[in-house]
Scaffold this motif. Structure first.
Motif, PDB file in Angstrom:
ATOM      1  N   CYS B  70       0.814  -1.204   0.000  1.00 28.55           N
ATOM      2  CA  CYS B  70       0.000   0.000   0.000  1.00 28.55           C
ATOM      3  C   CYS B  70       0.849   1.257   0.000  1.00 28.55           C
ATOM      4  N   PHE B  72      -0.653   4.159   0.654  1.00 27.92           N
ATOM      5  CA  PHE B  72      -1.310   5.044   1.611  1.00 27.92           C
ATOM      6  C   PHE B  72      -0.855   4.716   3.025  1.00 27.92           C
ATOM      7  N   ASP B  73      -1.169   5.623   3.930  1.00 30.53           N
ATOM      8  CA  ASP B  73      -0.715   5.403   5.297  1.00 30.53           C
ATOM      9  C   ASP B  73      -1.830   5.689   6.299  1.00 30.53           C
ATOM     10  N   CYS B  74      -2.899   4.889   6.223  1.00 30.85           N
ATOM     11  CA  CYS B  74      -4.010   5.084   7.154  1.00 30.85           C
ATOM     12  C   CYS B  74      -3.588   4.603   8.538  1.00 30.85           C
ATOM     13  N   TYR B  76      -5.024   3.509  11.162  1.00 29.07           N
ATOM     14  CA  TYR B  76      -5.651   2.358  11.812  1.00 29.07           C
ATOM     15  C   TYR B  76      -5.325   1.046  11.116  1.00 29.07           C
ATOM     16  N   CYS B  77      -4.561   1.105  10.032  1.00 30.98           N
ATOM     17  CA  CYS B  77      -4.455  -0.080   9.178  1.00 30.98           C
ATOM     18  C   CYS B  77      -3.099  -0.748   9.298  1.00 30.98           C
ATOM     19  N   ASN B  79      -1.687  -2.596   7.134  1.00 36.78           N
ATOM     20  CA  ASN B  79      -0.959  -2.624   5.870  1.00 36.78           C
ATOM     21  C   ASN B  79      -0.401  -1.271   5.460  1.00 36.78           C
ATOM     22  N   ARG B  80      -0.551  -0.297   6.314  1.00 45.13           N
ATOM     23  CA  ARG B  80      -0.139   1.059   5.914  1.00 45.13           C
ATOM     24  C   ARG B  80       1.327   1.080   5.485  1.00 45.13           C
ATOM     25  N   SER B 115      -8.451  -4.710  -1.415  1.00 49.93           N
ATOM     26  CA  SER B 115      -7.028  -4.601  -1.719  1.00 49.93           C
ATOM     27  C   SER B 115      -6.359  -3.393  -1.094  1.00 49.93           C
ATOM     28  N   GLY B 116      -5.062  -3.515  -0.887  1.00 46.59           N
ATOM     29  CA  GLY B 116      -4.228  -2.358  -0.615  1.00 46.59           C
ATOM     30  C   GLY B 116      -3.939  -1.698  -1.958  1.00 46.59           C
ATOM     31  N   ILE B 117      -3.130  -0.672  -1.933  1.00 47.07           N
ATOM     32  CA  ILE B 117      -2.927   0.074  -3.182  1.00 47.07           C
ATOM     33  C   ILE B 117      -1.503  -0.073  -3.672  1.00 47.07           C
ATOM     34  N   LYS B 187      -6.991   9.801   1.969  1.00 44.13           N
ATOM     35  CA  LYS B 187      -8.335   9.627   1.437  1.00 44.13           C
ATOM     36  C   LYS B 187      -9.122  10.904   1.661  1.00 44.13           C
TER      37      LYS B 187
HETATM   38  S1  SF4 Z   1      -4.760  -0.850   2.739  1.00 43.69           S
HETATM   39 FE1  SF4 Z   1      -6.459   0.594   2.640  1.00 43.69          FE
HETATM   40  S2  SF4 Z   1      -6.822   1.159   4.762  1.00 43.69           S
HETATM   41 FE2  SF4 Z   1      -4.803   0.226   4.670  1.00 43.69          FE
HETATM   42  S3  SF4 Z   1      -3.370   1.881   4.421  1.00 43.69           S
HETATM   43 FE3  SF4 Z   1      -3.886   1.158   2.388  1.00 43.69          FE
HETATM   44  S4  SF4 Z   1      -5.588   2.413   1.756  1.00 43.69           S
HETATM   45 FE4  SF4 Z   1      -5.400   2.694   3.934  1.00 43.69          FE
END
Ligand code: SF4
Lengths: 265, 506
Positions: B70, B72-74, B76-77, B79-80, B115-117, B187
């Motif tokens: 991924c 992104f860096d959410c 709570y996640c 997989n960030r 999915s992650g990104i 997001k």
């Molecule tokens: S997998 Fe989804 S929720 Fe987790 S960091 Fe990536 S975008 Fe955010």
């Protein structure tokens, strides 16, 4: 003194319907006849001294006449309900169906609204009970692929629901050959693509040998499924009681994801 | 970041199902589809559970991520991008094989692909599109597919994917835009609501085209039938009620403000009716676009929003975006992040449970959020389910007469659910019902007795007194913690909610 005539019949839809036909047309009167289906658990402990036992030989034509009258004179829905009761494990279902039909032919299709009538209510309860098991098994049945590509499954349901679950799989897996075996009743359903599915009798062996055959350990997808099953659970939320409520223990002996823990212990 | 090239399918499945487990929407319901001779699979609107995992949740779909990489860096996640975890990705072929082989063995109803990104939202969604198209067209899969949309995906891709999926969902993640900004900086609320709106409009067009009449819309008596940007405001909760708000209350203030901003966001997203330009040819003339509709998911307890706030958002989503389900996911601090609430004592499961109960009341029982919660009481009670709680606050409407009350009035009685209400209505056509009859019909009277009469009589001569009924109702609840005794009054009890309980417990 009036002797009760007890019509003893085979434990099947056709058997019960034949007995109903004969009892109904016997002229003894509803109050003086009783229907008893044979089953292993029926010990006839309540054999009544002052009654006549009449053994009913299943007669397809007579059975068909009964189903036809239920469908035309009451309703298709009632017919289906009666069939589910006939496939249930409820003891005394033959006589219950008889009493229900006495009401049904009298009242017609609105009979199903009479929920506070004890007989109607019982019929509904048994229906729910059978339906629940059917719905459970639509999800819980596990096929394993045999070396020849056939999908095989073994189940141990409380009710005789093979004929109620099979059509679902025929619709779903039209290109597969499959067999579902009822390990306790010595019955199986068999489907081969492009042919109508059939119900067949098989010898009841000790179920262990069936289990072992059907569980075919060489099917690699069983491991993948177990991996998935384990990793999808959230550890912080482990809740065996909830799991048990939703998936009663009795189904697990036939389910791939529980094989290791069940069979090695 | 560790990427392993030659990873076995076992290992991939382990990583990518583990990473998908927090997604709650594992349901296969919403679409009836018969099997076809040339393909594999069918679908039942009622849904089928195939197993239940150790946490007791239903397993119905092969729930996996396409990749857990991924960019992104959410916060709570797990997989960030800032986490150092083993990364894996499936290929479209692997997804197809797993789905088909699991399906043949009756392990699953279908696929839930999230999915992650990887690289970019579009790059990832394109791979997902490939997987779905391959599954439908090359593997002839006719079972259920739920596909998650990544915020920021191009409209054209969303248009195309919708022809292959039964359900699509895009996670709202958090109830307010500001919380989203804080915890998921990559997001934006607009990126989430826009695709939701796009799919909704596309479904409507497709239904009109096929002449499908959606009964579910009709039966939900409280729901607006036709949605247009102009009536958005009417449907939103805070409008009228905001007059009655006590402004001295800080919490109140926040809630109202954020509700208002949600109104604005909604109208913005909904104003975008005309932007529906991309077009992807349907696989066949009779194809249905996302036939099982959309769902979404919110994380509960990571941020400060009250239950009132969360339920208002859900209600607006049901009313304006025609969502089929909103799912609630009790927050778990998987990253041990100090900036987020600790979940050492477990995730806020009771709160999650209450939200589901209330959600049910909105969808099937004709309740409105504002009947259940208010600014002065913005959170659900721990001890009483939302319906009981509501009934106790409205004793003036009880008892009701079982033989006369209409369906929706019956549904308001604690202990009477959809099935019981239907049975009562069917049975009373033939004869007036007694308590005995109700019992025979299998209707559980334990809670209902305080709220109903049969032929004008109550079962026990009880006074409708909230404290008395409260005590009776919670008397079954054997383990009453924190010094609650049998002299509890309704007023005292109504102070206990899961939110403040969690805070006090810290
Ligand atoms: S997998 Fe989804 S929720 Fe987790 S960091 Fe990536 S975008 Fe955010």
């Amino acid at each position: 003194m009036n002797l009760t005539k007890i019509f003893v019949c085979e434990n099947s839809i056709d058997g019960i319907f034949t007995a109903i036909y004969q009892a109904w047309s016997s002229g003894y009167g509803h109050a003086n006849v009783k229907i008893e289906e044979e089953c292993e658990k029926n010990t006839y402990s309540n054999i009544q001294l002052f009654s006549d036992y009449i053994h009913v030989k299943t007669n397809i034509e007579q059975a068909l006449m009964v189903s036809r009258s239920i469908k035309t004179k009451i309703s298709l829905q009632v017919y289906e309900m009666v069939c589910r009761v006939a496939l249930s494990n409820y003891q005394g279902k033959g006589d219950l169906i008889y009493r229900f039909l006495v009401l049904g032919f009298h009242i017609g299709k609105d009979i199903i609204g009479h929920l506070s009538n004890e007989i109607v209510n019982k019929i509904f309860k048994i229906n729910r009970y059978v339906n629940n098991e059917v719905h459970h098994l639509l999800g819980f049945i596990r096929f394993t692929e045999q070396d020849n590509g056939v999908l095989a499954s073994i189940i141990h349901p409380k009710n005789n629901i093979l004929s109620l679950v099979t059509p679902h799989f025929v619709d779903r897996l039209p290109k597969e050959k499959f067999i579902i075996l009822d390990g306790d009743r010595g019955l199986c359903s068999i489907y081969i693509p492009k042919k109508p599915w059939v119900l067949a009798e098989v010898p009841v062996m000790d179920s262990y040998s069936y289990d072992k055959d059907i569980a075919n350990g060489d099917d690699e997808y069983q491991d993948l499924w177990k991996i998935f099953f384990d990793s999808i659970a959230i550890k912080e939320r482990i809740n065996p009681k909830l799991q048990r409520n939703n998936l009663p223990i009795r189904f697990r002996r036939d389910m791939t994801e529980f094989f290791i823990t069940d069979k090695n212990s | 970041m560790i990427i392993q090239e030659a990873m076995t399918i076992q290992r991939k499945l382990e990583i990518l199902s583990d990473a998908a487990k927090y997604d709650v929407a594992c349901t296969s319901s919403g679409v009836n589809r018969k099997g076809k001779d040339s393909s594999i699979g069918n679908s039942l609107a009622s849904g089928i559970c195939h197993s239940f995992s150790a946490d007791g949740r239903c397993i119905s779909l092969l729930k996996i991520l396409f990749t857990n990489e991924c960019i992104f860096d959410c916060k709570y996640c797990f997989n960030r991008s800032s986490n150092d975890v083993v990364r894996a990705s499936f290929t479209p072929e692997e997804i197809c094989e797993l789905t088909i082989e699991f399906y043949r063995r009756n392990y699953i109803e279908g696929l839930f692909l999230s999915s992650g990104i990887m690289v970019s939202p579009n790059h990832t969604m394109e791979l997902i599109f490939q997987a779905l198209r391959m599954l439908r067209e090359d593997y002839n899969f006719n079972g259920y597919i739920h596909c998650k949309t990544i915020p920021g995906t191009d409209q054209a891709l969303i248009e195309a994917i919708g022809w292959y999926a039964d359900r699509m969902s895009i996670n709202l993640e958090l109830p307010t835009a500001s919380s989203l900004k804080k915890l998921a900086p990559h997001k934006s609320r607009n990126n989430i609501l826009k695709p939701m709106r796009q799919i909704q409009l596309r479904r409507d067009m497709n239904k009109d085209y096929l002449g499908i009449y959606d009964r579910s819309l009709d039966s939900k008596h409280t729901r607006a039938n036709k949605i247009s940007a102009s009536n958005t405001k009417l449907l939103l909760p805070s409008k009228e009620d905001s007059k009655n708000i006590d402004n001295s209350n800080q919490l109140t203030h926040n809630t109202t403000n954020s509700n208002k901003s949600f109104t604005k966001e909604l109208s913005q997203a909904m104003a975008s009716t005309s932007t529906l330009s991309p077009y992807w040819k349907p696989p066949s003339a009779s194809s249905r676009y996302v036939p099982a509709g959309q769902s979404t998911q919110m994380i509960i307890g990571a941020t400060e929003e009250s239950d009132l706030h969360i339920m208002s958002v859900s209600e607006a989503l049901y009313d304006n975006f025609d969502l089929k389900r909103v799912f609630y996911s009790a927050f778990m601090n998987v990253n041990q992040d100090n900036l987020l609430p600790s979940t050492e004592n477990g995730p806020p499961l009771l709160r999650e449970h209450r939200l589901y109960q209330a959600d049910w009341l909105l969808r099937f029982y004709g309740f409105k959020t504002r009947e259940l919660l208010s600014e002065s009481k913005p959170n659900f009670n721990i001890f009483l389910d939302p319906k009981c709680d509501w009934a106790l606050r409205h004793l003036e409407q009880f008892p009701i007469e079982v033989n006369k009350a209409d369906y929706f009035t019956l549904l308001r009685v604690p202990g009477i659910g959809v099935n019981s209400a239907r049975r009562i209505i069917m049975a009373r056509k033939n004869s007036a019902l007694d308590f005995k009859d109700l019992k025979k019909m299998g209707i559980v009277l334990k809670r209902a007795v305080y709220f109903i009469t049969c032929k004008g009589k109550m079962l026990y001569p009880v006074k409708l007194n909230e404290d008395f009924i409260t005590r009776e109702l919670i008397a079954d609840n054997k383990k009453l913690p924190f010094g609650i005794d049998k002299d509890i009054t309704y007023k005292q009890l109504s102070f206990f909610d899961d939110v403040s309980f969690q805070i006090n417990n810290k």
